[in-house]
Write a protein that holds these residues in place. Structure first.
Motif, PDB file in Angstrom:
ATOM      1  N   LYS A  89       1.216  -0.862   0.194  1.00 37.13           N
ATOM      2  CA  LYS A  89       0.254  -0.111   0.273  1.00 37.13           C
ATOM      3  C   LYS A  89       0.943   1.261  -0.542  1.00 37.13           C
ATOM      4  CE  LYS A  89      -0.145   0.329   5.333  1.00 37.13           C
ATOM      5  NZ  LYS A  89      -1.440   0.720   6.355  1.00 37.13           N
ATOM      6  N   ILE A  90       0.083   2.291  -0.396  1.00 38.16           N
ATOM      7  CA  ILE A  90       0.419   3.568  -0.637  1.00 38.16           C
ATOM      8  C   ILE A  90      -0.342   4.074   0.370  1.00 38.16           C
ATOM      9  CG2 ILE A  90       1.179   6.118  -1.392  1.00 38.16           C
ATOM     10  CD1 ILE A  90       1.839   3.938  -4.177  1.00 38.16           C
ATOM     11  N   SER A  91       0.188   5.157   1.702  1.00 39.42           N
ATOM     12  CA  SER A  91      -0.631   5.961   2.799  1.00 39.42           C
ATOM     13  C   SER A  91      -0.513   6.948   2.693  1.00 39.42           C
ATOM     14  CB  SER A  91      -0.712   4.954   4.474  1.00 39.42           C
ATOM     15  OG  SER A  91       0.889   5.229   4.546  1.00 39.42           O
ATOM     16  N   HIS A  92      -1.059   7.292   2.993  1.00 35.18           N
ATOM     17  CA  HIS A  92      -1.904   9.223   3.189  1.00 35.18           C
ATOM     18  C   HIS A  92      -2.148   9.671   4.134  1.00 35.18           C
ATOM     19  CE1 HIS A  92      -5.637   9.126   0.344  1.00 35.18           C
ATOM     20  NE2 HIS A  92      -5.078   8.154   0.202  1.00 35.18           N
ATOM     21  N   LYS A  93      -2.221  11.056   4.255  1.00 35.90           N
ATOM     22  CA  LYS A  93      -3.108  11.841   5.122  1.00 35.90           C
ATOM     23  C   LYS A  93      -3.678  12.703   4.878  1.00 35.90           C
ATOM     24  CE  LYS A  93      -0.975   9.727   9.634  1.00 35.90           C
ATOM     25  NZ  LYS A  93      -0.217  10.553  10.768  1.00 35.90           N
ATOM     26  N   GLY A  94      -4.682  12.957   3.866  1.00 35.28           N
ATOM     27  CA  GLY A  94      -5.418  13.871   2.812  1.00 35.28           C
ATOM     28  C   GLY A  94      -4.926  13.997   1.729  1.00 35.28           C
ATOM     29  N   LYS A  96      -1.749  13.854   1.696  1.00 35.00           N
ATOM     30  CA  LYS A  96      -0.475  14.421   2.132  1.00 35.00           C
ATOM     31  C   LYS A  96       0.289  13.216   2.784  1.00 35.00           C
ATOM     32  CE  LYS A  96      -2.004  18.843   1.959  1.00 35.00           C
ATOM     33  NZ  LYS A  96      -2.697  20.033   3.152  1.00 35.00           N
ATOM     34  N   ASP A  97       2.177  13.519   3.395  1.00 34.16           N
ATOM     35  CA  ASP A  97       2.161  12.365   4.716  1.00 34.16           C
ATOM     36  C   ASP A  97       2.387  11.568   4.075  1.00 34.16           C
ATOM     37  OD1 ASP A  97       2.950  14.998   6.316  1.00 34.16           O
ATOM     38  OD2 ASP A  97       1.346  13.952   7.070  1.00 34.16           O
ATOM     39  N   ILE A  98       2.533  10.984   2.525  1.00 36.84           N
ATOM     40  CA  ILE A  98       2.919   9.444   1.512  1.00 36.84           C
ATOM     41  C   ILE A  98       3.623   9.070   2.654  1.00 36.84           C
ATOM     42  CG2 ILE A  98       3.122   8.700  -0.450  1.00 36.84           C
ATOM     43  CD1 ILE A  98       1.929  11.990  -1.803  1.00 36.84           C
ATOM     44  N   GLY A 135       9.601   3.788   3.476  1.00 35.15           N
ATOM     45  CA  GLY A 135      10.125   4.831   3.961  1.00 35.15           C
ATOM     46  C   GLY A 135       8.816   5.932   2.609  1.00 35.15           C
ATOM     47  N   THR A 136       8.473   6.474   3.269  1.00 40.10           N
ATOM     48  CA  THR A 136       8.118   8.623   2.307  1.00 40.10           C
ATOM     49  C   THR A 136       9.074   8.945   1.112  1.00 40.10           C
ATOM     50  OG1 THR A 136       9.580  10.125   4.046  1.00 40.10           O
ATOM     51  CG2 THR A 136       7.958   9.634   5.125  1.00 40.10           C
ATOM     52  N   ASP A 137       7.550   9.688   0.584  1.00 38.88           N
ATOM     53  CA  ASP A 137       7.807  10.366  -0.746  1.00 38.88           C
ATOM     54  C   ASP A 137       8.958  11.126  -0.571  1.00 38.88           C
ATOM     55  OD1 ASP A 137       6.262  11.875   1.315  1.00 38.88           O
ATOM     56  OD2 ASP A 137       5.407  13.801  -0.395  1.00 38.88           O
ATOM     57  N   LYS A 138       9.542  11.569   1.047  1.00 38.66           N
ATOM     58  CA  LYS A 138      11.347  12.570   1.040  1.00 38.66           C
ATOM     59  C   LYS A 138      12.209  12.325   1.803  1.00 38.66           C
ATOM     60  CE  LYS A 138       8.287  16.364   2.621  1.00 38.66           C
ATOM     61  NZ  LYS A 138       6.722  16.196   1.577  1.00 38.66           N
ATOM     62  N   MET A 140      12.816   7.902   0.679  1.00 34.42           N
ATOM     63  CA  MET A 140      12.193   6.936   0.294  1.00 34.42           C
ATOM     64  C   MET A 140      13.625   5.547   0.400  1.00 34.42           C
ATOM     65  SD  MET A 140      10.551   5.258  -3.351  1.00 34.42           S
ATOM     66  CE  MET A 140       9.668   6.577  -3.406  1.00 34.42           C
ATOM     67  N   ASN A 141      13.188   4.067   0.286  1.00 34.00           N
ATOM     68  CA  ASN A 141      13.805   3.346   0.783  1.00 34.00           C
ATOM     69  C   ASN A 141      13.503   2.180  -0.193  1.00 34.00           C
ATOM     70  OD1 ASN A 141      15.632   4.630   3.789  1.00 34.00           O
ATOM     71  ND2 ASN A 141      13.555   4.010   4.698  1.00 34.00           N
ATOM     72  N   ILE A 142      14.342   2.373  -1.165  1.00 37.04           N
ATOM     73  CA  ILE A 142      14.511   0.864  -1.911  1.00 37.04           C
ATOM     74  C   ILE A 142      15.830  -0.156  -1.744  1.00 37.04           C
ATOM     75  CG2 ILE A 142      14.199   0.185  -4.862  1.00 37.04           C
ATOM     76  CD1 ILE A 142      13.586   2.956  -5.115  1.00 37.04           C
ATOM     77  N   ALA A 143      15.227  -1.547  -1.452  1.00 34.12           N
ATOM     78  CA  ALA A 143      15.607  -2.814  -1.300  1.00 34.12           C
ATOM     79  C   ALA A 143      15.500  -3.884  -2.385  1.00 34.12           C
ATOM     80  CB  ALA A 143      15.857  -2.980   0.161  1.00 34.12           C
ATOM     81  N   ILE A 144      16.438  -4.363  -2.926  1.00 36.95           N
ATOM     82  CA  ILE A 144      16.026  -5.085  -4.057  1.00 36.95           C
ATOM     83  C   ILE A 144      17.304  -6.149  -4.158  1.00 36.95           C
ATOM     84  CG2 ILE A 144      15.824  -5.472  -6.719  1.00 36.95           C
ATOM     85  CD1 ILE A 144      14.860  -2.850  -6.738  1.00 36.95           C
TER      86      ILE A 144
END
Length: 181
Positions: A89-94, A96-98, A135-138, A140-144
């Motif tokens: 999921k991608i969660s948010h508050k209105g 914002k705060d993705i 993480g967040t939109d500001k 983000m952590n990508i582990a592959i």
């Protein structure tokens, strides 16, 4: 029915973004705190990642709750129709705060298909991979965790001996010695 690309304003990583988003989406609340629920399907979705020179296609659905966009075996395909699956999921508050909490899995996907015109190194990479995006939109952590598949070829042109010494992360091996091991 809205063109999918209308939901993306910044195309800094992609020169091709197209498709349609359709479904039933209910929006309640205020402009500062919208509550969004429903489901949406992307038809004919295509996004070309310029750095990789690969266009990925999408024809799948997402679920929208008041604070989440939910991906359930959301399928992304490479140009040879090989699938990758996105879950989470991608969660948010209105809106914002993705925050991201996603996994990506594939057994065989074309992840790079570049030529000498595309950059310093180039080639074709097919890979199997298990990855996680958090993480967040500001921040983000990508582990592959990925493994190359048959048919890969990467070229990194080296112009002089000094350049070879500076590339300590590249190890040259004799192909004949690999066959003996």
């Amino acid at each position: 029915r809205l063109p999918f690309s209308h939901f993306f304003c910044q195309k800094s990583f992609s020169s091709q973004l197209e498709g349609y988003l359709k479904g039933r989406i209910d929006v309640e609340g205020s402009l500062s705190k919208p509550v969004i629920r429903g489901g949406a399907k992307i038809d004919g979705g295509l996004i070309k990642v310029d750095f990789l020179n690969v266009a990925f296609s999408v024809n799948d659905s997402v679920t929208l709750t008041h604070d989440n966009v939910i991906f359930n075996n959301f399928t992304i395909r490479d140009p040879q129709n090989n699938p990758a699956y996105l879950n989470g999921k991608i969660s948010h508050k209105g809106l914002k705060d993705i925050k991201f909490d996603l996994t990506l899995n594939t057994d065989n996907l074309l992840v790079m298909n570049t030529t000498p015109l595309n950059g310093d190194f180039y080639g074709r990479i097919l890979a199997s991979a298990n990855g996680r995006i958090t993480g967040t939109d500001k921040d983000m952590n990508i582990a592959i965790d990925a493994k190359t598949m048959p048919g890969c070829q990467i070229t990194y042109p080296i112009n002089n001996k000094r350049q070879v010494k500076e590339l300590n992360y590249i190890q040259f091996v004799d192909e004949n010695s690999l066959a003996e091991d």
